[in-house]
Scaffold this motif. Sequence first.
Motif: not given
Length: 162
Positions: A130-131, A96-105, A135-136
């Motif tokens: 990430y929003n 959350d701090g380093a990459q600031k993704p929008d969610g997780y699997n 193609n995940y």
Amino acid sequence: MAGTLWAPWRMDYILGKDPRPEGCVFCLPKDHLGPLPERLVLYSDRQALIIMNRYPYNNAHLMVAPRRHLGTLLEATPEERLAMVNLAAWATEVLDGAQKPDGYNMGINQGQVAGAGITDHLHLHVTPRYNGDTNYMTVIGETRVIPEHIVATYEKLLGFFS
Ligand SMILES: [Zn+2]
């Protein structure tokens, strides 16, 4: 529709030139604690460890594994299971701090039929989403877009885990 971008480690894997070291990637030297950069281990304690996935589905794809070489959640002790879930939670805090993704699997592929690349050492995937990374879930053969080189990502994350 295949896209080929900057993911040379993944291409080596697809082409069968697997650069993994001999032996199990999740088994660390017996008394080793803490990070182990040459193995892309970000953190380890006596129960479990956090390691970067060399064949990531997405940027900063981490994995949590027990220290003991065991294949199933059933074989893990309650302490090992708890340690894995706690490290997964910490991994999301760091990301959350380093990459600031929008969610997780987050999840475990147990057994080859379930998609596990390594079947004999249990591991829990922590994959940031990430929003727009639509193609995940594409199958092997379609290279995913990994915008940061894995070693650069490791060095960036390591500071957050110390
Ligand atoms: Zn192992």
